[in-house]
Motif scaffolding. Structure first.
Motif, PDB file in Angstrom:
ATOM      1  N   THR A  23       0.813  -1.221   0.000  1.00 30.65           N
ATOM      2  CA  THR A  23       0.000   0.000   0.000  1.00 30.65           C
ATOM      3  C   THR A  23       0.847   1.273   0.000  1.00 30.65           C
ATOM      4  O   THR A  23       0.311   2.363   0.055  1.00 30.65           O
ATOM      5  CB  THR A  23      -0.937   0.013   1.226  1.00 30.65           C
ATOM      6  N   ARG A  24       2.140   1.109  -0.060  1.00 29.57           N
ATOM      7  CA  ARG A  24       3.052   2.255   0.085  1.00 29.57           C
ATOM      8  C   ARG A  24       2.831   3.327  -0.976  1.00 29.57           C
ATOM      9  O   ARG A  24       2.787   4.514  -0.667  1.00 29.57           O
ATOM     10  CB  ARG A  24       4.498   1.776   0.067  1.00 29.57           C
ATOM     11  N   ARG A  25       2.703   2.929  -2.216  1.00 32.47           N
ATOM     12  CA  ARG A  25       2.601   3.915  -3.294  1.00 32.47           C
ATOM     13  C   ARG A  25       1.342   4.782  -3.146  1.00 32.47           C
ATOM     14  O   ARG A  25       1.413   6.014  -3.199  1.00 32.47           O
ATOM     15  CB  ARG A  25       2.615   3.210  -4.644  1.00 32.47           C
ATOM     16  N   ALA A  26       0.207   4.150  -2.933  1.00 31.79           N
ATOM     17  CA  ALA A  26      -1.042   4.907  -2.757  1.00 31.79           C
ATOM     18  C   ALA A  26      -0.997   5.731  -1.478  1.00 31.79           C
ATOM     19  O   ALA A  26      -1.451   6.886  -1.452  1.00 31.79           O
ATOM     20  CB  ALA A  26      -2.235   3.958  -2.740  1.00 31.79           C
ATOM     21  N   VAL A  45       8.812   8.631  -1.573  1.00 27.91           N
ATOM     22  CA  VAL A  45       8.549   7.318  -0.974  1.00 27.91           C
ATOM     23  C   VAL A  45       7.602   6.509  -1.861  1.00 27.91           C
ATOM     24  O   VAL A  45       7.678   5.280  -1.889  1.00 27.91           O
ATOM     25  CB  VAL A  45       7.978   7.502   0.458  1.00 27.91           C
ATOM     26  N   GLY A  46       6.758   7.196  -2.606  1.00 25.55           N
ATOM     27  CA  GLY A  46       5.795   6.505  -3.454  1.00 25.55           C
ATOM     28  C   GLY A  46       6.322   6.077  -4.801  1.00 25.55           C
ATOM     29  O   GLY A  46       5.644   5.367  -5.535  1.00 25.55           O
ATOM     30  N   ARG A  47       7.534   6.467  -5.125  1.00 26.40           N
ATOM     31  CA  ARG A  47       8.096   6.065  -6.421  1.00 26.40           C
ATOM     32  C   ARG A  47       8.655   4.654  -6.337  1.00 26.40           C
ATOM     33  O   ARG A  47       9.260   4.275  -5.317  1.00 26.40           O
ATOM     34  CB  ARG A  47       9.231   7.008  -6.802  1.00 26.40           C
ATOM     35  N   PRO A  48       8.519   3.907  -7.405  1.00 33.77           N
ATOM     36  CA  PRO A  48       9.165   2.596  -7.420  1.00 33.77           C
ATOM     37  C   PRO A  48      10.689   2.783  -7.296  1.00 33.77           C
ATOM     38  O   PRO A  48      11.225   3.806  -7.707  1.00 33.77           O
ATOM     39  CB  PRO A  48       8.816   2.023  -8.792  1.00 33.77           C
TER      40      PRO A  48
END
Length: 125
Positions: free
Chosen positions: A64-67, A118-121
Motif C-alpha cells: 500500500t506504500r505507493r497509494a 517514498v511513493g516512487r518505485p
C-alpha cells in the motif's frame, strides 16, 4: 532493507508519532484548526490523528506504500492552512515560539516531496 524502504519507515514513524500526539495532547492541535471548518476543533483533531495513523500504516506496508505516499503528500498539503493559522495566531508570542510557528510553513514543501519520493518505485530514483 533498501534505502527507499528505510525512508518510508522513517516517514511512517513521523506520521505515527504525530497521530499519537493528536490523542495524547489534543488541545495544542485544536487551537490550529481553522474556524472556517464545520464542526468542533476536537473532531478535526481526532480525524487528523486517525488519518496520520492510517497513512503511517499504509506507508509501512509495501503493498500500500505507493497509494499511501500519494495520500500523505495530499495530507501534508491539506494541513497547510492549519500551519498558516498557527503562525498567524502566534505572531505576538516570544521569538522562539514565533520561529517554530513560522518555520513550520516552509517545512511542508520537503514533507510533500519526501512523501512523493517514498511513493516512487525503486527504479525511478
Amino acid at each position: 532493507m533498501s534505502r527507499s524502504a528505510r525512508s518510508a519507515f522513517l516517514l511512517a514513524g513521523l506520521l505515527a508519532s504525530a497521530g499519537v500526539a493528536h490523542f495524547v495532547s489534543p488541545k495544542q492541535f485544536d487551537a490550529t484548526v481553522p474556524t472556517s471548518l464545520p464542526g468542533s476543533p476536537r473532531a478535526w483533531t481526532k480525524a487528523s490523528g486517525v488519518a496520520e495513523l492510517a497513512l503511517a500504516a499504509g506507508l509501512a506496508l509495501p503493498a500500500t506504500r505507493r497509494a499511501s505516499a500519494r495520500a500523505t503528500a495530499l495530507f501534508f498539503a491539506g494541513v497547510f492552512p492549519a500551519n498558516v493559522k498557527m503562525a498567524y495566531d502566534w505572531r505576538s508570542r516570544p521569538p522562539r515560539q514565533k520561529a517554530i510557528a513560522y518555520g513550520r510553513l516552509p517545512l511542508q514543501i520537503p514533507l510533500i516531496l519526501w512523501a512523493r519520493s517514498v511513493g516512487r518505485p525503486d527504479g525511478d530514483r
